[in-house]
Design a protein around this motif. Structure first.
Motif, mmCIF file in Angstrom:
data_model
loop_
_atom_site.group_PDB
_atom_site.id
_atom_site.type_symbol
_atom_site.label_atom_id
_atom_site.label_comp_id
_atom_site.label_asym_id
_atom_site.label_seq_id
_atom_site.Cartn_x
_atom_site.Cartn_y
_atom_site.Cartn_z
ATOM 1 N N UNK A 160 66.656 1.437 -33.339
ATOM 2 C CA UNK A 160 67.996 1.286 -33.910
ATOM 3 C C UNK A 160 68.499 2.649 -34.363
ATOM 4 N N UNK A 161 69.788 2.930 -34.145
ATOM 5 C CA UNK A 161 70.303 4.234 -34.558
ATOM 6 C C UNK A 161 70.158 4.411 -36.069
ATOM 7 N N UNK A 162 69.272 5.299 -36.471
ATOM 8 C CA UNK A 162 69.035 5.472 -37.906
ATOM 9 C C UNK A 162 69.184 6.933 -38.338
ATOM 10 N N UNK A 166 72.512 9.956 -34.692
ATOM 11 C CA UNK A 166 72.861 8.688 -34.052
ATOM 12 C C UNK A 166 73.993 7.982 -34.800
ATOM 13 N N UNK A 167 73.989 8.094 -36.122
ATOM 14 C CA UNK A 167 75.069 7.476 -36.900
ATOM 15 C C UNK A 167 76.396 8.192 -36.652
ATOM 16 N N UNK A 168 76.311 9.526 -36.532
ATOM 17 C CA UNK A 168 77.514 10.288 -36.191
ATOM 18 C C UNK A 168 78.022 9.849 -34.809
ATOM 19 N N UNK A 173 82.136 7.082 -31.647
ATOM 20 C CA UNK A 173 82.569 5.945 -30.828
ATOM 21 C C UNK A 173 83.798 5.271 -31.403
ATOM 22 N N UNK A 174 83.816 5.108 -32.726
ATOM 23 C CA UNK A 174 84.976 4.484 -33.385
ATOM 24 C C UNK A 174 86.209 5.372 -33.215
ATOM 25 N N UNK A 175 86.013 6.686 -33.428
ATOM 26 C CA UNK A 175 87.133 7.627 -33.269
ATOM 27 C C UNK A 175 87.632 7.597 -31.825
#
Lengths: 199, 96
Positions: A160-162, A166-168, A173-175
């Protein structure tokens, strides 16, 4: 009915034209390339590779990033073609510019003639695209925010992105979704442009 | 599963004679678009039934061609002008 008298809607927007199908594949490819970049980054972070495999992985990662950037540029282009901007720009033909110059029209006046505010159809598709994009982006932002807040506490799977990178990546992705979705909606739904005619 | 609406954009269901009128006046799409101060693509979209103009734009089109609204736009399929002028369908004439 005569072929030169199109007195009824021809319904071309309902047809799955080849060009529109191609556009739709391009949109899917853009977001798929983004997903590929995220997955490859995750592989790089969690899998121990020898130097040869690492070099191949890096080359694949670079290709995925390049493909993503190229498709991203393509995805933003429909906003120019289909009127996501506030202006409606048309590139004048050289003969038109020459004729205007002969009439004493200055370069500035000529530029203004070919750059007018978006018309009612262009404003309508722009507003429609933004409304659709807003309906998708809103829940997406909530889902990513909830994931980033709660997932590290409740799930402890190493894939899982931790990490911060990975969080960036998720936030990017949202941006990406926020900035490209209106153009993607236009490219997805608009009928093919009317071909230029010889005048 | 609910069937998707085939067309939700403004455009479906309005019939027009813009293409034949434009050809009759010898105007290009660009010339008509310049006269109406719209994008030439919008002219093409109206002609092929992908977009229905607003009332304001429809009235400007009528003013430009100096024709009443019902001569250019209709909620029902329009008869070809050739049929109106000759009084019979060209297809019937060819069938003999």
């Amino acid at each position: 009915m005569s072929a030169i008298e199109p007195t009824h809607p021809t319904g071309s927007s309902a047809e799955q034209s080849k060009r529109r199908r191609w556009r739709r594949r391009q949109i899917i490819a853009t977001y798929a390339f983004y997903a590929a970049v995220v997955v490859l980054e995750s592989v790089r972070a969690h899998v121990a590779l020898d130097s040869g495999a690492r070099r191949v992985g890096l080359a694949v990662f670079a290709l995925a990033v390049l493909a993503f950037l190229v498709s991203l540029v393509w995805l933003v282009a429909p906003s120019v073609r289909y009127g996501l901007s506030n202006r409606s720009h048309r590139q004048p033909a050289l003969a038109e510019l020459k004729a205007l110059r002969e009439q004493g029209v200055s370069a500035k006046q000529a530029a203004a003639m070919f750059n007018r505010p978006a018309d009612e159809r262009q404003r309508a598709i722009r507003e429609h695209a933004r409304a659709v994009a807003y309906q998708i982006i809103g829940p997406a932002i909530y889902l990513v925010a909830l994931y980033l807040i709660f997932a590290p506490q409740f799930f402890n799977h190493p894939w899982l992105p931790s990490s911060e990178t990975e969080q960036v990546g998720l936030l990017v992705g949202v941006v990406l979704l926020f900035s490209t979705l209106p153009a993607a909606v236009i490219a997805w739904s608009e009928p093919d442009p009317v071909p230029d005619e010889a005048t | 599963m609910a069937k998707r609406r085939p067309e939700t954009k403004p455009g479906a269901g309005i019939y027009n004679r813009l293409a034949v009128l434009r050809a009759d006046r010898g105007l290009s799409r660009q010339q008509l678009a310049d006269a109406l101060e719209i994008n030439y693509q919008t002219v093409g979209f109206i002609e092929r039934g992908d977009y229905a103009p607003s009332l304001e734009l429809a009235m400007r089109i009528c003013e430009l061609f100096d024709l009443p609204m019902e001569s250019i736009f209709s909620l029902r399929p329009l008869k070809p002008l050739s049929e109106i002028l000759s009084g019979h369908s060209p297809l019937e004439a060819t069938r003999g």
